[in-house]
Design a protein around this motif. Structure first.
Motif, PDB file in Angstrom:
ATOM      1  N   VAL A 286       1.512  42.433  77.557  1.00 31.81           N
ATOM      2  CA  VAL A 286       0.284  42.605  78.317  1.00 31.81           C
ATOM      3  C   VAL A 286       0.387  41.819  79.627  1.00 31.81           C
ATOM      4  CG1 VAL A 286      -2.210  42.242  78.334  1.00 31.81           C
ATOM      5  CG2 VAL A 286      -1.074  42.977  76.227  1.00 31.81           C
ATOM      6  N   LYS A 287       0.033  42.512  80.743  1.00 27.43           N
ATOM      7  CA  LYS A 287      -0.029  41.870  82.063  1.00 27.43           C
ATOM      8  C   LYS A 287      -1.283  41.013  82.129  1.00 27.43           C
ATOM      9  CE  LYS A 287       1.853  45.986  84.372  1.00 27.43           C
ATOM     10  NZ  LYS A 287       1.480  47.103  85.245  1.00 27.43           N
ATOM     11  N   PRO A 288      -1.313  39.931  82.844  1.00 25.30           N
ATOM     12  CA  PRO A 288      -0.174  39.396  83.592  1.00 25.30           C
ATOM     13  C   PRO A 288       0.852  38.790  82.636  1.00 25.30           C
ATOM     14  CG  PRO A 288      -2.019  37.880  83.740  1.00 25.30           C
ATOM     15  CD  PRO A 288      -2.512  39.111  82.999  1.00 25.30           C
ATOM     16  N   PHE A 289       2.086  38.811  83.043  1.00 26.72           N
ATOM     17  CA  PHE A 289       3.157  38.305  82.205  1.00 26.72           C
ATOM     18  C   PHE A 289       3.847  37.144  82.910  1.00 26.72           C
ATOM     19  CE2 PHE A 289       6.768  39.834  84.660  1.00 26.72           C
ATOM     20  CZ  PHE A 289       6.178  40.821  85.443  1.00 26.72           C
ATOM     21  N   SER A 290       4.480  36.297  82.115  1.00 24.88           N
ATOM     22  CA  SER A 290       5.277  35.227  82.724  1.00 24.88           C
ATOM     23  C   SER A 290       6.721  35.711  82.794  1.00 24.88           C
ATOM     24  CB  SER A 290       5.194  33.940  81.906  1.00 24.88           C
ATOM     25  OG  SER A 290       5.989  34.037  80.755  1.00 24.88           O
ATOM     26  N   PRO A 291       7.434  35.336  83.834  1.00 23.50           N
ATOM     27  CA  PRO A 291       8.844  35.736  83.923  1.00 23.50           C
ATOM     28  C   PRO A 291       9.644  35.318  82.695  1.00 23.50           C
ATOM     29  CG  PRO A 291       8.104  34.865  86.024  1.00 23.50           C
ATOM     30  CD  PRO A 291       6.998  34.620  85.041  1.00 23.50           C
ATOM     31  N   ASP A 292       9.392  34.120  82.187  1.00 25.69           N
ATOM     32  CA  ASP A 292      10.139  33.646  81.015  1.00 25.69           C
ATOM     33  C   ASP A 292       9.878  34.516  79.787  1.00 25.69           C
ATOM     34  OD1 ASP A 292      11.233  31.599  82.511  1.00 25.69           O
ATOM     35  OD2 ASP A 292       9.799  30.088  81.809  1.00 25.69           O
ATOM     36  N   SER A 293       8.614  34.909  79.579  1.00 23.69           N
ATOM     37  CA  SER A 293       8.316  35.724  78.396  1.00 23.69           C
ATOM     38  C   SER A 293       8.907  37.123  78.536  1.00 23.69           C
ATOM     39  CB  SER A 293       6.806  35.792  78.134  1.00 23.69           C
ATOM     40  OG  SER A 293       6.153  36.527  79.148  1.00 23.69           O
ATOM     41  N   LEU A 294       8.912  37.672  79.755  1.00 22.52           N
ATOM     42  CA  LEU A 294       9.521  38.987  79.949  1.00 22.52           C
ATOM     43  C   LEU A 294      11.021  38.921  79.669  1.00 22.52           C
ATOM     44  CD1 LEU A 294       9.466  41.952  80.756  1.00 22.52           C
ATOM     45  CD2 LEU A 294       9.654  41.224  83.162  1.00 22.52           C
ATOM     46  N   LEU A 295      11.688  37.920  80.231  1.00 23.03           N
ATOM     47  CA  LEU A 295      13.134  37.795  79.999  1.00 23.03           C
ATOM     48  C   LEU A 295      13.446  37.537  78.528  1.00 23.03           C
ATOM     49  CD1 LEU A 295      14.372  35.796  83.122  1.00 23.03           C
ATOM     50  CD2 LEU A 295      14.916  38.162  82.499  1.00 23.03           C
ATOM     51  N   ALA A 296      12.634  36.717  77.874  1.00 28.03           N
ATOM     52  CA  ALA A 296      12.867  36.434  76.450  1.00 28.03           C
ATOM     53  C   ALA A 296      12.705  37.700  75.612  1.00 28.03           C
ATOM     54  CB  ALA A 296      11.907  35.344  75.971  1.00 28.03           C
ATOM     55  N   THR A 297      11.688  38.491  75.923  1.00 27.29           N
ATOM     56  CA  THR A 297      11.474  39.733  75.178  1.00 27.29           C
ATOM     57  C   THR A 297      12.594  40.732  75.444  1.00 27.29           C
ATOM     58  OG1 THR A 297       9.086  39.384  75.302  1.00 27.29           O
ATOM     59  CG2 THR A 297       9.840  41.607  74.744  1.00 27.29           C
ATOM     60  N   VAL A 298      13.005  40.843  76.692  1.00 23.03           N
ATOM     61  CA  VAL A 298      14.110  41.750  77.045  1.00 23.03           C
ATOM     62  C   VAL A 298      15.384  41.331  76.311  1.00 23.03           C
ATOM     63  CG1 VAL A 298      15.673  42.396  78.943  1.00 23.03           C
ATOM     64  CG2 VAL A 298      13.181  42.529  79.246  1.00 23.03           C
ATOM     65  N   ASP A 299      15.695  40.035  76.342  1.00 24.45           N
ATOM     66  CA  ASP A 299      16.895  39.555  75.656  1.00 24.45           C
ATOM     67  C   ASP A 299      16.820  39.818  74.156  1.00 24.45           C
ATOM     68  OD1 ASP A 299      17.967  38.746  78.057  1.00 24.45           O
ATOM     69  OD2 ASP A 299      17.420  36.631  77.797  1.00 24.45           O
ATOM     70  N   LYS A 300      15.621  39.667  73.588  1.00 24.80           N
ATOM     71  CA  LYS A 300      15.448  39.879  72.148  1.00 24.80           C
ATOM     72  C   LYS A 300      15.698  41.344  71.777  1.00 24.80           C
ATOM     73  CE  LYS A 300      12.075  39.382  68.430  1.00 24.80           C
ATOM     74  NZ  LYS A 300      10.703  38.974  68.090  1.00 24.80           N
ATOM     75  N   VAL A 301      15.140  42.279  72.517  1.00 27.91           N
ATOM     76  CA  VAL A 301      15.311  43.687  72.136  1.00 27.91           C
ATOM     77  C   VAL A 301      16.712  44.204  72.458  1.00 27.91           C
ATOM     78  CG1 VAL A 301      12.852  44.211  72.315  1.00 27.91           C
ATOM     79  CG2 VAL A 301      14.347  44.656  74.270  1.00 27.91           C
ATOM     80  N   LEU A 302      17.409  43.537  73.390  1.00 27.64           N
ATOM     81  CA  LEU A 302      18.776  43.958  73.720  1.00 27.64           C
ATOM     82  C   LEU A 302      19.820  43.362  72.777  1.00 27.64           C
ATOM     83  CD1 LEU A 302      18.700  43.807  77.637  1.00 27.64           C
ATOM     84  CD2 LEU A 302      18.800  45.859  76.197  1.00 27.64           C
ATOM     85  N   SER A 303      19.435  42.333  72.019  1.00 23.75           N
ATOM     86  CA  SER A 303      20.431  41.672  71.146  1.00 23.75           C
ATOM     87  C   SER A 303      20.624  42.420  69.845  1.00 23.75           C
ATOM     88  CB  SER A 303      20.016  40.242  70.852  1.00 23.75           C
ATOM     89  OG  SER A 303      18.787  40.206  70.165  1.00 23.75           O
TER      90      SER A 303
END
Length: 120
Positions: free
Chosen positions: A103-120
């Motif tokens: 959900v927006k607004p998002f923090s850069p750290d949470s976006l990167l953490a979520t992206v890394d999680k789904v890509l792993s």
């Protein structure tokens, strides 16, 4: 490094998402609506799609459903990045095939953490 398709009708959000994902070492391509994203996806594969819900021409839920119909995108992670937070809309996204919901607004750290999680 993953290739990520970021879909949002807001130029400022596309730019922000691009900057954040590139800072995480990812290659980012963008589309401003579902139609443009689907056209891109029919020609090229990406490792992850990040899409808004409310967009002109084709919304994010329809985009997810249409991407899941493409052979190359059946198992590709798809994150929804939106201001929409209703349980009903989240259920529609999950039913269409969304992997996660931010959900927006998002923090850069949470976006990167979520992206890394789904890509792993």
């Amino acid at each position: 490094m993953a290739k990520i398709l970021a879909v949002d009708d807001s130029p400022s959000i596309r730019q922000m998402v691009t900057l954040v994902l590139k800072s995480g070492g990812h290659d980012v391509v963008t589309a401003e609506n579902g139609v443009e994203a689907l056209e891109f996806a029919q020609d090229e594969d990406v490792n992850l799609v990040v899409t808004d819900v409310h967009m002109p021409e084709m919304n994010g839920i329809t985009l997810i459903s249409r991407l899941r119909e493409l052979g190359g995108y059946r198992f590709t992670p798809i994150l929804v990045l939106t201001t929409e937070s209703s349980a009903e809309m989240k259920a529609k996204g999950k039913s269409a095939g969304a992997t996660g919901w931010i959900v927006k607004p998002f923090s850069p750290d949470s976006l990167l953490a979520t992206v890394d999680k789904v890509l792993s």
